[in-house]
Design a protein around this motif. Structure first.
Motif, PDB file in Angstrom:
ATOM      1  N   CYS A  59       0.839  -1.192   0.000  1.00 51.79           N
ATOM      2  CA  CYS A  59       0.000   0.000   0.000  1.00 51.79           C
ATOM      3  C   CYS A  59       0.883   1.254   0.000  1.00 51.79           C
ATOM      4  CB  CYS A  59      -0.929  -0.001   1.209  1.00 51.79           C
ATOM      5  SG  CYS A  59      -0.086   0.127   2.800  1.00 51.79           S
TER       6      CYS A  59
ATOM      7  N   ASP B 266      -5.977  -9.388  -0.865  1.00 55.07           N
ATOM      8  CA  ASP B 266      -5.765  -8.656   0.387  1.00 55.07           C
ATOM      9  C   ASP B 266      -4.371  -8.094   0.603  1.00 55.07           C
ATOM     10  OD1 ASP B 266      -8.409  -9.083   1.843  1.00 55.07           O
ATOM     11  OD2 ASP B 266      -7.872 -11.138   1.332  1.00 55.07           O
TER      12      ASP B 266
ATOM     13  N   HIS C 122      -3.869  -4.369   0.733  1.00 55.77           N
ATOM     14  CA  HIS C 122      -4.691  -3.642   1.704  1.00 55.77           C
ATOM     15  C   HIS C 122      -4.156  -3.716   3.133  1.00 55.77           C
ATOM     16  CE1 HIS C 122      -7.543  -2.903  -1.416  1.00 55.77           C
ATOM     17  NE2 HIS C 122      -7.866  -4.175  -1.558  1.00 55.77           N
ATOM     18  N   TRP C 123      -3.209  -4.627   3.402  1.00 53.51           N
ATOM     19  CA  TRP C 123      -2.647  -4.709   4.751  1.00 53.51           C
ATOM     20  C   TRP C 123      -1.508  -3.709   4.901  1.00 53.51           C
ATOM     21  CZ3 TRP C 123      -4.389  -6.713   9.096  1.00 53.51           C
ATOM     22  CH2 TRP C 123      -5.347  -7.732   9.048  1.00 53.51           C
TER      23      TRP C 123
ATOM     24  N   HIS D  87      -5.889  -3.719   8.198  1.00 50.61           N
ATOM     25  CA  HIS D  87      -6.471  -3.921   6.871  1.00 50.61           C
ATOM     26  C   HIS D  87      -7.248  -2.658   6.523  1.00 50.61           C
ATOM     27  CE1 HIS D  87      -8.699  -5.560   3.504  1.00 50.61           C
ATOM     28  NE2 HIS D  87      -8.061  -6.719   3.609  1.00 50.61           N
ATOM     29  N   GLU D  88      -6.803  -1.935   5.507  1.00 54.58           N
ATOM     30  CA  GLU D  88      -7.339  -0.606   5.237  1.00 54.58           C
ATOM     31  C   GLU D  88      -8.753  -0.617   4.673  1.00 54.58           C
ATOM     32  OE1 GLU D  88      -4.121   0.996   2.796  1.00 54.58           O
ATOM     33  OE2 GLU D  88      -3.483   2.168   4.552  1.00 54.58           O
ATOM     34  N   VAL D  89      -9.227  -1.762   4.213  1.00 52.13           N
ATOM     35  CA  VAL D  89     -10.590  -1.856   3.688  1.00 52.13           C
ATOM     36  C   VAL D  89     -11.539  -2.449   4.726  1.00 52.13           C
ATOM     37  CG1 VAL D  89     -12.064  -2.921   1.928  1.00 52.13           C
ATOM     38  CG2 VAL D  89      -9.815  -2.006   1.298  1.00 52.13           C
TER      39      VAL D  89
END
Length: 217
Positions: free
Chosen positions: A125, A165, A168-169, A180-182
């Motif tokens: 990310c 994923d 997103h981590w 986890h950004e989502v």
């Protein structure tokens, strides 16, 4: 029946050499192993056999009594009341983690060659890429490997997938937690180094009162 290992702070880790003799596995596991290539079949037998061996010692039952369901390519599961299991292997070692709470582990050789800059740019990310931008050479490689281990362990904790994923981590270079950004998951991250291996252990926040202890076999 499982023992009463109910303390939220329990987290057991075992590190096995991959050249160790094979241990007994279930009839179903033997059938699964028989459908794999020779190399993958040995890895499969090794991991399931030593997971059973470790948990048999923990629970004081026979290895084949452990209610493990771990078909190839699927997250390993234990029956209700037996806790949570995660394992990871590299070319010469197997790491097994068990806890009453959900857990994820990942293992790599510390000297594994990786295309650090490319991996970070493609799979990390924006915040994690920014945390690496001042690093070069061996320092960059080491930091990317640390983050990769943490992210893979977090995905195993999540029961997610690398494809969906990984990006997103967010876990930073030296952070003790990952987010986890989502989905909003936030978990503890413990990083362990032993000999030529690097490991990451991920658990629910506050599930461990102390750092996990590693049992060398």
């Amino acid at each position: 029946m499982p023992l009463q290992l109910n303390s939220r702070s329990v987290l057991a880790l075992w590190l096995f050499p991959m050249q160790a003799p094979l241990m007994p596995i279930s009839t179903e596991e033997e059938q699964w192993a028989g459908r794999l290539s020779a190399r993958r079949s040995r890895q499969f037998r090794q991991s399931r056999g030593y997971v059973r061996d470790a948990l048999a010692d923990l629970w004081q039952v026979s290895a084949l009594e452990i209610p493990l369901q771990a078909p190839p390519g699927k997250p390993p599961e234990l029956a209700n009341g037996w806790g949570y299991i995660s394992f990871s292997h590299c070319q010469d070692a197997l790491l097994v983690g068990w806890s009453p709470q959900r857990v994820g582990v990942d293992l790599e050789r510390s000297d594994r060659p990786i295309a650090a800059e490319l991996l970070a740019r493609r799979y990390f990310c924006a915040d994690d890429q920014a945390a690496l931008c001042h690093l070069r050479g061996a320092a960059l490689r080491d930091a990317v490997l640390e983050q990769w281990l943490s992210k893979e362990a977090a995905i195993k904790w999540q029961r997610g997938s690398l494809a969906a994923d990984l990006i997103h981590w967010r876990c930073g270079v030296d952070s003790a937690f990952a987010v986890h950004e989502v989905l909003g998951h936030q978990v503890d991250v413990h990083r362990i180094h032993h000999n030529i291996w690097s490991m990451a252990v991920v658990s629910d926040l506050s599930a461990m009162s102390n750092s996990p202890m590693l049992c060398l076999v």
